[in-house]
Motif scaffolding. Structure first.
Motif, mmCIF file in Angstrom:
data_model
loop_
_atom_site.group_PDB
_atom_site.id
_atom_site.type_symbol
_atom_site.label_atom_id
_atom_site.label_comp_id
_atom_site.label_asym_id
_atom_site.label_seq_id
_atom_site.Cartn_x
_atom_site.Cartn_y
_atom_site.Cartn_z
ATOM 1 N N ASP A 162 0.839 -1.207 0.000
ATOM 2 C CA ASP A 162 0.000 0.000 0.000
ATOM 3 C C ASP A 162 0.871 1.252 0.000
ATOM 4 O O ASP A 162 0.566 2.236 -0.687
ATOM 5 C CB ASP A 162 -0.922 0.006 1.228
ATOM 6 N N LEU A 163 1.945 1.211 0.786
ATOM 7 C CA LEU A 163 2.841 2.356 0.842
ATOM 8 C C LEU A 163 3.476 2.612 -0.527
ATOM 9 O O LEU A 163 3.555 3.764 -0.977
ATOM 10 C CB LEU A 163 3.939 2.108 1.883
ATOM 11 N N LYS A 164 3.905 1.559 -1.202
ATOM 12 C CA LYS A 164 4.499 1.691 -2.532
ATOM 13 C C LYS A 164 3.498 2.282 -3.520
ATOM 14 O O LYS A 164 3.839 3.155 -4.337
ATOM 15 C CB LYS A 164 4.976 0.320 -3.015
ATOM 16 N N LYS A 165 2.257 1.808 -3.397
ATOM 17 C CA LYS A 165 1.209 2.320 -4.289
ATOM 18 C C LYS A 165 0.968 3.806 -4.043
ATOM 19 O O LYS A 165 0.847 4.601 -4.977
ATOM 20 C CB LYS A 165 -0.075 1.523 -4.053
ATOM 21 N N GLN A 166 0.926 4.207 -2.768
ATOM 22 C CA GLN A 166 0.672 5.609 -2.430
ATOM 23 C C GLN A 166 1.842 6.503 -2.849
ATOM 24 O O GLN A 166 1.629 7.652 -3.267
ATOM 25 C CB GLN A 166 0.419 5.741 -0.932
ATOM 26 N N ILE A 167 3.058 5.995 -2.753
ATOM 27 C CA ILE A 167 4.219 6.766 -3.205
ATOM 28 C C ILE A 167 4.131 7.024 -4.705
ATOM 29 O O ILE A 167 4.358 8.146 -5.180
ATOM 30 C CB ILE A 167 5.529 6.035 -2.852
ATOM 31 N N ASN A 168 3.781 5.975 -5.451
ATOM 32 C CA ASN A 168 3.653 6.129 -6.905
ATOM 33 C C ASN A 168 2.544 7.106 -7.266
ATOM 34 O O ASN A 168 2.681 7.905 -8.200
ATOM 35 C CB ASN A 168 3.394 4.770 -7.556
ATOM 36 N N GLU A 169 1.441 7.036 -6.534
ATOM 37 C CA GLU A 169 0.329 7.959 -6.792
ATOM 38 C C GLU A 169 0.736 9.405 -6.496
ATOM 39 O O GLU A 169 0.382 10.326 -7.239
ATOM 40 C CB GLU A 169 -0.885 7.565 -5.947
ATOM 41 N N MET A 174 2.314 14.791 -8.544
ATOM 42 C CA MET A 174 3.253 15.911 -8.649
ATOM 43 C C MET A 174 3.965 15.937 -10.000
ATOM 44 O O MET A 174 4.749 16.843 -10.281
ATOM 45 C CB MET A 174 4.277 15.818 -7.523
ATOM 46 N N ASP A 175 3.710 14.904 -10.811
ATOM 47 C CA ASP A 175 4.298 14.802 -12.150
ATOM 48 C C ASP A 175 5.830 14.854 -12.099
ATOM 49 O O ASP A 175 6.474 15.603 -12.836
ATOM 50 C CB ASP A 175 3.764 15.921 -13.056
ATOM 51 N N ILE A 176 6.398 14.041 -11.209
ATOM 52 C CA ILE A 176 7.853 13.946 -11.115
ATOM 53 C C ILE A 176 8.258 12.476 -11.080
ATOM 54 O O ILE A 176 7.462 11.607 -10.701
ATOM 55 C CB ILE A 176 8.403 14.657 -9.852
ATOM 56 N N SER A 177 9.477 12.221 -11.495
ATOM 57 C CA SER A 177 9.986 10.847 -11.439
ATOM 58 C C SER A 177 10.633 10.615 -10.078
ATOM 59 O O SER A 177 11.172 11.541 -9.466
ATOM 60 C CB SER A 177 11.008 10.615 -12.557
ATOM 61 N N ALA A 178 10.587 9.386 -9.625
ATOM 62 C CA ALA A 178 11.123 9.059 -8.306
ATOM 63 C C ALA A 178 12.646 9.081 -8.324
ATOM 64 O O ALA A 178 13.262 8.437 -9.185
ATOM 65 C CB ALA A 178 10.636 7.695 -7.871
ATOM 66 N N PRO A 179 13.270 9.806 -7.399
ATOM 67 C CA PRO A 179 14.739 9.761 -7.312
ATOM 68 C C PRO A 179 15.180 8.374 -6.848
ATOM 69 O O PRO A 179 14.469 7.699 -6.103
ATOM 70 C CB PRO A 179 15.053 10.835 -6.268
ATOM 71 N N LYS A 180 16.370 7.961 -7.271
ATOM 72 C CA LYS A 180 16.859 6.623 -6.924
ATOM 73 C C LYS A 180 16.946 6.419 -5.417
ATOM 74 O O LYS A 180 16.687 5.328 -4.918
ATOM 75 C CB LYS A 180 18.232 6.398 -7.559
ATOM 76 N N ILE A 181 17.307 7.492 -4.710
ATOM 77 C CA ILE A 181 17.474 7.361 -3.264
ATOM 78 C C ILE A 181 16.156 7.027 -2.573
ATOM 79 O O ILE A 181 16.133 6.389 -1.516
ATOM 80 C CB ILE A 181 18.079 8.659 -2.672
ATOM 81 N N LEU A 182 15.032 7.420 -3.185
ATOM 82 C CA LEU A 182 13.717 7.137 -2.597
ATOM 83 C C LEU A 182 13.453 5.643 -2.549
ATOM 84 O O LEU A 182 13.118 5.088 -1.497
ATOM 85 C CB LEU A 182 12.625 7.847 -3.399
ATOM 86 N N TRP A 183 13.623 4.958 -3.692
ATOM 87 C CA TRP A 183 13.335 3.523 -3.717
ATOM 88 C C TRP A 183 14.417 2.722 -3.001
ATOM 89 O O TRP A 183 14.148 1.652 -2.460
ATOM 90 C CB TRP A 183 13.182 3.044 -5.168
ATOM 91 N N ARG A 184 15.636 3.265 -2.983
ATOM 92 C CA ARG A 184 16.688 2.600 -2.214
ATOM 93 C C ARG A 184 16.330 2.603 -0.733
ATOM 94 O O ARG A 184 16.496 1.597 -0.034
ATOM 95 C CB ARG A 184 18.023 3.294 -2.460
ATOM 96 N N ALA A 185 15.835 3.743 -0.254
ATOM 97 C CA ALA A 185 15.424 3.848 1.149
ATOM 98 C C ALA A 185 14.213 2.964 1.422
ATOM 99 O O ALA A 185 14.118 2.319 2.481
ATOM 100 C CB ALA A 185 15.116 5.298 1.496
ATOM 101 N N TYR A 186 13.297 2.917 0.455
ATOM 102 C CA TYR A 186 12.082 2.106 0.617
ATOM 103 C C TYR A 186 12.429 0.627 0.762
ATOM 104 O O TYR A 186 11.989 -0.040 1.706
ATOM 105 C CB TYR A 186 11.157 2.320 -0.579
#
Length: 236
Positions: A162-169, A174-186
């Motif tokens: 659910d958290l992953k889904k909400q992050i993507n939403e 915000m119409d931005i791509s996820a920085p690598k550090i975000l998914w690394r931390a996740y």
């Protein structure tokens, strides 16, 4: 005048004492044992312990030095305090400084560290001992999970999805791509959570076994093993 003469005398005595101490330090050939030597590993961070260990070796240049530690070196920079190993400096012209030695091994990865350990053993610089496993018995036990534990694990899995889904939403909003550090931390936090759940699931069984063995006069030792994550990060 008397006060001035007294000050000069004190200065001369201090200088004489300093010279005598330096002479004794240079002539000392005894043994210095650094127990728990890994506590001096953070020389790069300029810690007090590391500086004192280095200073003592410099002040007693002819003393024999023994480094004792049960903690392995996970990063080559943690060897900086071992100036008496003869791996860099005047004893090894190939690496005039520790930085040049460190950089040469860092470029070659974990394999170079293993080769270094073999070379140190060959030269008699490195001696490693382990406890004997003679007479030891090993059993692998499967812990049966309770319904509550299974439910807890499933709930945690759903929460992370659910958290992953909400992050993507949120990123899409915000119409931005996820920085690598975000998914690394996740994924790092996700892994730690799952690991902790697995450890927690074993506690009841380990506790019962420990009580049983203690009741029969046995000693119980519980070991917590790491995943080797830090070593893998260094290798990557």
């Amino acid at each position: 005048k008397t006060s001035g003469n007294a000050a000069i005398d004190r200065a001369q005595q201090a200088q004489l004492l300093k010279e005598k101490r330096a002479e004794i330090e240079r002539s000392y050939t005894g043994l210095i044992v650094f127990d728990e030597a890994h506590k001096a590993k953070n020389l790069e961070s300029d810690t007090r312990t590391a500086k004192l260990v280095l200073a003592l070796q410099e002040r007693l240049p002819n003393a024999r030095v023994l480094y004792c530690s049960a903690t392995g070196v996970s990063d080559i920079k943690h060897m900086a305090y071992g100036t008496r190993l003869g791996l860099w400096g005047a004893a090894n012209p190939l690496y005039p400084s520790f930085d040049s030695f460190k950089d040469a091994l860092a470029k070659r990865g974990v394999g170079a560290m293993e080769m270094l350990a073999l070379e140190m053993k060959r030269k008699g610089l490195f001696l490693a001992r382990t406890l004997s496993w003679d007479g030891a018995q090993f059993d692998t036990l499967e812990v049966k999970l309770s319904k509550a534990q299974i439910s807890s694990y499933d709930s945690a899995v759903r929460w992370w999805f659910d958290l992953k889904k909400q992050i993507n939403e949120a990123l899409a909003l915000m119409d931005i791509s996820a920085p690598k550090i975000l998914w690394r931390a996740y994924w790092s936090a996700h892994q730690r959570c799952v690991k902790d759940l697995c450890i927690a699931a074993k506690i009841d069984e380990v506790t019962e076994q420990a009580k049983t063995y203690l009741a029969t006069g046995h000693a119980v030792v519980i070991g917590l093993q790491s995943t080797g994550e830090s070593g893998m990060q260094i290798a990557l």
